[in-house]
Scaffold this motif. Structure first.
Motif, PDB file in Angstrom:
ATOM      1  N   THR A  32       0.832  -1.197   0.000  1.00  0.00           N
ATOM      2  CA  THR A  32       0.000   0.000   0.000  1.00  0.00           C
ATOM      3  C   THR A  32       0.865   1.245   0.000  1.00  0.00           C
ATOM      4  OG1 THR A  32      -1.637  -1.203   1.297  1.00  0.00           O
ATOM      5  CG2 THR A  32      -1.865   1.196   1.210  1.00  0.00           C
ATOM      6  N   ASN A  33       1.927   1.230   0.783  1.00  0.00           N
ATOM      7  CA  ASN A  33       2.843   2.348   0.941  1.00  0.00           C
ATOM      8  C   ASN A  33       4.202   1.923   0.405  1.00  0.00           C
ATOM      9  OD1 ASN A  33       4.779   4.207   2.043  1.00  0.00           O
ATOM     10  ND2 ASN A  33       3.294   4.793   3.605  1.00  0.00           N
ATOM     11  N   ALA A  34       4.758   2.696  -0.543  1.00  0.00           N
ATOM     12  CA  ALA A  34       6.003   2.309  -1.196  1.00  0.00           C
ATOM     13  C   ALA A  34       7.157   2.145  -0.217  1.00  0.00           C
ATOM     14  CB  ALA A  34       6.371   3.351  -2.261  1.00  0.00           C
ATOM     15  N   LEU A  35       7.112   2.838   0.920  1.00  0.00           N
ATOM     16  CA  LEU A  35       8.194   2.721   1.888  1.00  0.00           C
ATOM     17  C   LEU A  35       8.269   1.327   2.492  1.00  0.00           C
ATOM     18  CD1 LEU A  35       7.802   6.137   3.780  1.00  0.00           C
ATOM     19  CD2 LEU A  35       9.401   5.580   1.939  1.00  0.00           C
ATOM     20  N   GLU A  36       7.168   0.595   2.434  1.00  0.00           N
ATOM     21  CA  GLU A  36       7.125  -0.731   3.040  1.00  0.00           C
ATOM     22  C   GLU A  36       8.084  -1.703   2.368  1.00  0.00           C
ATOM     23  OE1 GLU A  36       3.787  -4.147   4.214  1.00  0.00           O
ATOM     24  OE2 GLU A  36       3.165  -2.271   3.270  1.00  0.00           O
ATOM     25  N   VAL A  37       8.487  -1.427   1.119  1.00  0.00           N
ATOM     26  CA  VAL A  37       9.386  -2.343   0.415  1.00  0.00           C
ATOM     27  C   VAL A  37      10.751  -2.405   1.082  1.00  0.00           C
ATOM     28  CG1 VAL A  37       8.223  -1.881  -1.763  1.00  0.00           C
ATOM     29  CG2 VAL A  37      10.273  -0.586  -1.194  1.00  0.00           C
ATOM     30  N   MET A  38      11.065  -1.439   1.957  1.00  0.00           N
ATOM     31  CA  MET A  38      12.382  -1.404   2.594  1.00  0.00           C
ATOM     32  C   MET A  38      12.466  -2.275   3.834  1.00  0.00           C
ATOM     33  SD  MET A  38      13.492   2.596   2.238  1.00  0.00           S
ATOM     34  CE  MET A  38      12.135   3.201   3.233  1.00  0.00           C
ATOM     35  N   GLN A  39      11.351  -2.853   4.279  1.00  0.00           N
ATOM     36  CA  GLN A  39      11.378  -3.650   5.504  1.00  0.00           C
ATOM     37  C   GLN A  39      12.374  -4.791   5.377  1.00  0.00           C
ATOM     38  OE1 GLN A  39       8.074  -6.328   6.690  1.00  0.00           O
ATOM     39  NE2 GLN A  39       7.953  -5.101   8.555  1.00  0.00           N
ATOM     40  N   GLY A  40      13.330  -4.827   6.303  1.00  0.00           N
ATOM     41  CA  GLY A  40      14.313  -5.894   6.322  1.00  0.00           C
ATOM     42  C   GLY A  40      15.396  -5.786   5.280  1.00  0.00           C
ATOM     43  N   LYS A  41      15.381  -4.730   4.453  1.00  0.00           N
ATOM     44  CA  LYS A  41      16.373  -4.590   3.381  1.00  0.00           C
ATOM     45  C   LYS A  41      17.334  -3.434   3.606  1.00  0.00           C
ATOM     46  CE  LYS A  41      13.165  -6.662   0.113  1.00  0.00           C
ATOM     47  NZ  LYS A  41      12.306  -6.489  -1.085  1.00  0.00           N
ATOM     48  N   VAL A  42      17.073  -2.651   4.645  1.00  0.00           N
ATOM     49  CA  VAL A  42      17.945  -1.523   4.978  1.00  0.00           C
ATOM     50  C   VAL A  42      18.359  -1.665   6.439  1.00  0.00           C
ATOM     51  CG1 VAL A  42      18.140   0.977   5.180  1.00  0.00           C
ATOM     52  CG2 VAL A  42      16.796  -0.016   3.312  1.00  0.00           C
ATOM     53  N   PRO A  43      19.598  -2.044   6.721  1.00  0.00           N
ATOM     54  CA  PRO A  43      20.016  -2.161   8.124  1.00  0.00           C
ATOM     55  C   PRO A  43      19.940  -0.805   8.820  1.00  0.00           C
ATOM     56  CG  PRO A  43      21.902  -2.307   6.630  1.00  0.00           C
ATOM     57  CD  PRO A  43      20.682  -2.348   5.778  1.00  0.00           C
ATOM     58  N   GLY A  44      19.387  -0.822  10.022  1.00  0.00           N
ATOM     59  CA  GLY A  44      19.223   0.419  10.769  1.00  0.00           C
ATOM     60  C   GLY A  44      17.861   1.037  10.640  1.00  0.00           C
ATOM     61  N   LEU A  45      17.051   0.573   9.678  1.00  0.00           N
ATOM     62  CA  LEU A  45      15.686   1.055   9.516  1.00  0.00           C
ATOM     63  C   LEU A  45      14.740   0.051  10.160  1.00  0.00           C
ATOM     64  CD1 LEU A  45      13.551   2.984   8.285  1.00  0.00           C
ATOM     65  CD2 LEU A  45      13.614   1.580   6.219  1.00  0.00           C
ATOM     66  N   ASP A  46      14.107   0.456  11.249  1.00  0.00           N
ATOM     67  CA  ASP A  46      13.144  -0.402  11.940  1.00  0.00           C
ATOM     68  C   ASP A  46      11.758  -0.030  11.441  1.00  0.00           C
ATOM     69  OD1 ASP A  46      11.978  -2.191  13.658  1.00  0.00           O
ATOM     70  OD2 ASP A  46      12.085  -0.877  15.402  1.00  0.00           O
ATOM     71  N   LEU A  47      11.157  -0.901  10.645  1.00  0.00           N
ATOM     72  CA  LEU A  47       9.897  -0.594   9.976  1.00  0.00           C
ATOM     73  C   LEU A  47       8.903  -1.716  10.212  1.00  0.00           C
ATOM     74  CD1 LEU A  47       9.550   0.822   6.364  1.00  0.00           C
ATOM     75  CD2 LEU A  47       8.082  -1.028   7.147  1.00  0.00           C
ATOM     76  N   THR A  48       7.715  -1.345  10.685  1.00  0.00           N
ATOM     77  CA  THR A  48       6.621  -2.296  10.836  1.00  0.00           C
ATOM     78  C   THR A  48       5.335  -1.664  10.330  1.00  0.00           C
ATOM     79  OG1 THR A  48       6.185  -1.560  13.110  1.00  0.00           O
ATOM     80  CG2 THR A  48       7.651  -3.456  12.823  1.00  0.00           C
ATOM     81  N   LYS A  49       4.404  -2.510   9.924  1.00  0.00           N
ATOM     82  CA  LYS A  49       3.094  -2.032   9.513  1.00  0.00           C
ATOM     83  C   LYS A  49       2.234  -1.840  10.752  1.00  0.00           C
ATOM     84  CE  LYS A  49      -0.515  -2.782   6.062  1.00  0.00           C
ATOM     85  NZ  LYS A  49      -1.031  -3.649   4.983  1.00  0.00           N
TER      86      LYS A  49
END
Length: 972
Positions: A120-137
């Motif tokens: 839904t949100n393009a930023l979600e594609v970075m989950q687990g692919k950018v070290p240091g970025l803590d991203l959850t839905k």
């Protein structure tokens, strides 16, 4: 006929160091999966179309080459060694640099990683692919947002959200750009890379660069998918018989129930009759159903010598697991570049988005606690408004009835920029860019009688909110670039200003003349009329400079100076100065590594800098008034009178929150870059925290903003990419691994080492859980020990931390934090002759969450709740205390200790299987590329919370979903 349209091309691939031939080189017809590999002598043979064919020659550790076939039947190619990925360009603030010239910590996400997972949100594609970025839905609600942090939380009260820019203009984390329209996403993490954005980049920066047209004939692309959403997992709610047992046990505890003959004393007659007749409802199951998600995007791109263009249109629709919870998005985007002259270019990028969202008041909070002993529908299939035989408990399905509950928001957003690029000489370039972000939104709410919020005796409610937001950005910057023998110098000078304006208008009324009016005729409200409006304005002015220097292609220096002036801070403190410096050493260029066959890339980085944060609401430095209502007696009636009182104390010294960052990094590659990666160690110290602290009540105020306190984040980040298999047969296997560990802690508070009111503790993360430590339930035989603490068996037992034999508030401790110990992402991609398989695994470990299910145990038996293992004399468990009608969740001792849970999880985030049609089929269809794929998303989750996905954060509302989707990508 097919043979007449194709021809055979042969040739040989060599290198400058090996004229005898390079075996194993991939030779692929561009835009297709048709290809071959060179033999032991470097020779190849491939069949290609007679016209328009281009061959792509690639081999690990060498520069990829492209050759247009044209009229040739033999094409020999010489590949140059690629000791570093010099060709890859990375977007940074106000420019681009070669990846090899980076001095800061920057991670790029591009190519198939951007569209691997439909989101839904393009930023979600970075989950687990950018070290240091803590991203959850955030939830499973339609159009749900994201929770994201870069290298932890720094501020206690001010914003910790990263800066998100699209094509250089501030956009925000509510991303409407389709991933298929994005060329790359860069995440800037350390001060060397974020300092150019000053106060805006204190929490990290995410740069999104959208696609533009490239020279050649027009390219038409279609990307489409459809998915079915289903319930991923959910905590079990007590069935009718289980709740009856709970209610009976709670009354047995207080001597009000000893057998079924006493049921008439503890149940409503109608509910008792329903139970005896087997009439009950699973309210959650009645509410939850399958949802869907679909996205359709088409784009046209191309360019000639003068003009390049990119046009796209998109439709996105998501229906959640609840009826009337839907998110629709329509968007159109246009990007045009016009070369006025060889030295002057005009560019524009415009996007218009319409979002139409129907929200649903969370029904599960109500459905999970009301008695299940009632029918949802009557014999004719109609919803029963009051199903439990009383006059107060409404049916949670009432909100679904047409026109009974409406919460609709329509958001219209225009976002775009126009820029002028002028290059008067070969060494000087100037850019002037004007950006506009304009949003107009309307949210209307209507709640009828018998809805969950209004109830059976309330009055209809109608309200409408209109918000107008605009941000104007104007930036001018010039770059000077020059090489002097072994020296390369680049100097950037620029200025930036932006201004925001936010207006809000609110109106509400009760008891509408007719429910058919919804929220469209607020003048028909007969009672409870409320109106309000507000205006908020802010501005930021900035001046910046950057110097990049390179010596002998192996020693690099980067220096940034930026000064920001913020309107939200106090006079005398509005301007802040934020410098940074970074050095980098390309060790591979040194003699001791230059000829190494093992080490193909090696670079060390060191950076230090300071950034600021002014992320507070405007007018905190001015003070404020609030409205107060008084009543005056006038005979037999009272007349309202209004006054105003000081409610916000002026923060006359409010200044910048500053973060000093140190980063040490290593970029490496081995075995002709079959194994590449980065390692970063960092420390960030934030001081002068923007904190809303308590003030003495004698001042007449409750709190005031000030610059007090310190925090620190330290961590390690690792990213690895490996080519495990790249065989001549066409089979390849690549793996990407990211790992990040961050230690977040408060270093200093206003006074002392703790602030109990806000839950802040020196030495611990900002969001920490301070409570008693539950160690079990008092059991039979432990009556005397329980009595010492004024308790009885069956109640919660907590640990006596200080060992004095008495449980006091001093026995509380830090139990945990919502900050994970580490994040891990593993992505495996397999390819074989047009077939591709991607498996992505994501994990968070060591974080604690507050579980609504664990903490919603209805100890008094008055309401239903999650199924738990509670103590009885016949079931001496240590999980939950004995049901007791003589207490309540708010009064039971140490009841809050039940709600904490381990939030660690491992999930297979998605599995995608795709197939690219072969060239022979594409030629018949007259298309360049056609890929079909299927994706299973969130189907496998492992955690210590049975039946619940901890990524939801502990809440029961809008549970997480899993998706099964089919998609297609077509290029004409």
């Amino acid at each position: 006929m097919a043979l007449a349209q194709t021809k055979v091309v042969t040739g040989r691939v060599t290198t400058p160091d090996d004229p005898e031939g390079l075996p194993g080189v991939s030779v692929v017809l561009k835009g297709t999966t048709t290809g071959t590999t060179t033999d032991l002598d470097g020779r190849y043979e491939i069949q290609v179309p007679n016209t328009g064919a281009t061959l792509v020659f690639s081999f690990i550790g060498f520069v990829t080459e492209e050759e247009a076939v044209e009229n040739r039947s033999q094409i020999d190619v010489q590949l140059s060694a690629q000791l570093q990925d010099l060709g890859e360009v990375v977007v940074v603030g106000y420019g681009v640099v070669k990846k090899s010239d980076l001095t800061g910590s920057v991670v790029s996400v591009r190519n198939e990683d951007l569209t691997a997972i439909p989101v839904t949100n393009a930023l979600e594609v970075m989950q687990g692919k950018v070290p240091g970025l803590d991203l959850t839905k955030s939830s499973g609600q339609a159009g749900a947002g994201l929770n994201l942090r870069i290298r932890g939380n720094r501020s206690l009260n001010a914003s910790n959200q990263p800066l998100v820019l699209v094509d250089g203009i501030i956009y925000g984390t509510s991303m409407d750009v389709n991933p298929n329209d994005i060329a790359s996403i860069e995440v800037l993490k350390d001060a060397a890379s974020t300092a150019i954005y000053g106060t805006l980049g204190a929490n990290g920066v995410i740069l999104i660069t959208t696609k533009r047209g490239s020279k050649g004939k027009a390219k038409v692309s279609l990307n489409s998918y459809y998915s079915v959403q289903s319930l991923e997992s959910y905590d079990h709610i007590m069935t009718a018989s289980e709740w009856v047992d709970l209610r009976r046990e709670s009354r047995r505890t207080v001597g009000e129930w000893s057998g079924p003959e006493d049921d008439a004393n503890i149940f409503v007659p109608q509910q008792l009759e329903n139970f005896q007749n087997g009439i009950y409802s699973d309210w959650a199951s009645e509410l939850l159903s399958n949802g869907s998600q679909q996205n359709h995007q088409v784009s046209v791109a191309g360019a000639d010598d003068k003009v390049s263009y990119y046009f796209s249109m998109e439709y996105f629709d998501e229906k959640s697991l609840f009826k009337n919870d839907e998110f629709e998005r329509y968007s159109g985007r246009m990007a045009v570049d016009y070369k006025v002259s060889p030295k002057l270019q005009l560019s524009t990028s415009l996007m218009y988005t319409l979002r139409d969202q129907d929200r649903r008041r969370d029904p599960l909070n109500w459905a999970n606690k009301i008695s299940p002993l009632g029918p949802a529908y009557d014999e004719e299939g109609n919803v029963i408004p009051l199903p439990l035989g009383d006059a107060t408990t409404v049916n949670p399905l009432n909100d679904e009835q047409p026109g009974n509950y409406v919460d609709n928001e329509v958001n219209r957003r225009f976002f775009g920029n126009i820029s002028l690029d002028w290059k008067p000489t070969t060494t000087v370039a100037f850019t002037s860019r004007l950006g506009l972000d304009n949003t107009n939104s309307r949210r209307g709410v209507f709640m009828g009688v018998n809805t969950i919020d209004v109830g059976p005796d309330g009055m209809t409610v109608a309200r409408a909110t209109n918000n107008l937001f605009s941000r104007l950005t104007w930036e001018n910057f010039a770059t000077y670039s020059k090489g002097f023998g072994d020296h390369d110098l680049q100097v950037l000078l620029g200025q930036s200003i932006w201004r925001t304006n936010s207006e809000s208008y609110f109106a509400e009324g009760l008891d509408l003349l007719s429910p058919t009016m919804l929220f469209y005729n607020l003048g028909a409200a007969q009672q409870g009329i409320r109106i309000n409006s507000s205006l908020s304005e802010s501005a930021l002015a900035s001046f910046f400079a950057r110097v990049n220097y390179k010596y002998k292609n192996k020693y690099l220096f980067n220096g940034v100076l930026r000064t920001d002036g913020s309107s939200v801070l106090a006079p005398g403190n509005k301007w802040g100065f934020f410098p940074s410096a970074a050095v980098s050493w390309i060790m591979k260029e040194e003699g001791f590594l230059a000829n190494s066959s093992t080490v193909s890339e090696m670079k060390m980085r060191l950076s230090y800098g300071v950034s600021g944060n002014s992320g507070v609401d405007p007018y905190q430095t001015l003070g404020g008034l609030s409205k107060s209502t008084y009543a005056w007696d006038q005979g037999s009636s009272e007349v309202a009178a209004f006054g105003y009182y000081p409610s916000l104390i002026a923060a006359s010294n409010l200044g910048w929150e500053e973060t000093a960052s140190l980063n040490i990094g290593l970029d490496f590659g081995f075995f002709n870059n079959r194994l590449t990666g980065t390692l970063d160690l960092y420390e960030q110290n934030t001081s002068g925290l923007l904190m809303e602290r308590a003030v003495p009540a004698t001042s007449g105020f409750t709190s005031s903003w000030d610059n007090i306190g310190k925090t620190r984040n330290r961590g390690v980040e690792v990213m690895l990419s490996s080519v495990n298999v790249d065989s001549r047969s066409g089979f390849s296997w690549n793996t990407d691994v990211t790992f990040a560990r961050n230690k977040e802690e408060i270093i200093e508070l206003v006074e002392g080492d703790r602030d109990l009111a806000n839950g802040w503790f020196v030495g611990y993360p900002i969001s920490s859980y301070f409570d008693y430590e539950k160690i079990g339930i008092w059991q039979l035989g432990e009556e005397s020990q329980a009595e010492q603490n004024q308790q009885v068996v069956g109640e919660i037992k907590v640990r006596d931390q200080d060992g004095d034999g008495i449980i006091t508030p001093d026995d509380r401790k830090i139990l945990g934090s919502n900050v994970p110990r580490f994040n891990l992402g593993i992505n495996n991609r397999f390819e074989f002759k047009g077939i591709d398989l991607t498996v992505f695994v994501f994990a968070r470990d060591g974080n604690m969450i507050v579980s609504e299910a664990y903490g919603s145990y209805k100890i008094d038996g008055r309401e239903n709740g999650p199924r738990v293992d509670y103590w009885t004399p016949e079931n001496p468990t240590n999980a939950y205390p004995r049901p007791n009608a003589g207490t309540s969740p708010g009064n039971a001792r140490y009841f809050s200790t039940l709600r904490y849970a381990d939030g660690s999880f491992i999930k297979i985030r998605d599995i995608t299987l795709g197939y690219n049609l072969p060239l022979s089929v594409l030629e018949k269809l007259s298309i360049s590329r056609l890929r079909v794929y299927a994706t299973a998303k969130n189907f496998f989750v492992w955690s210590n919370m049975d039946g619940y996905d901890p990524e939801r954060g502990g809440n029961l509302s809008f549970p997480m979903t899993r998706q099964l989707m089919l998609g297609i990508n077509v290029d004409l």
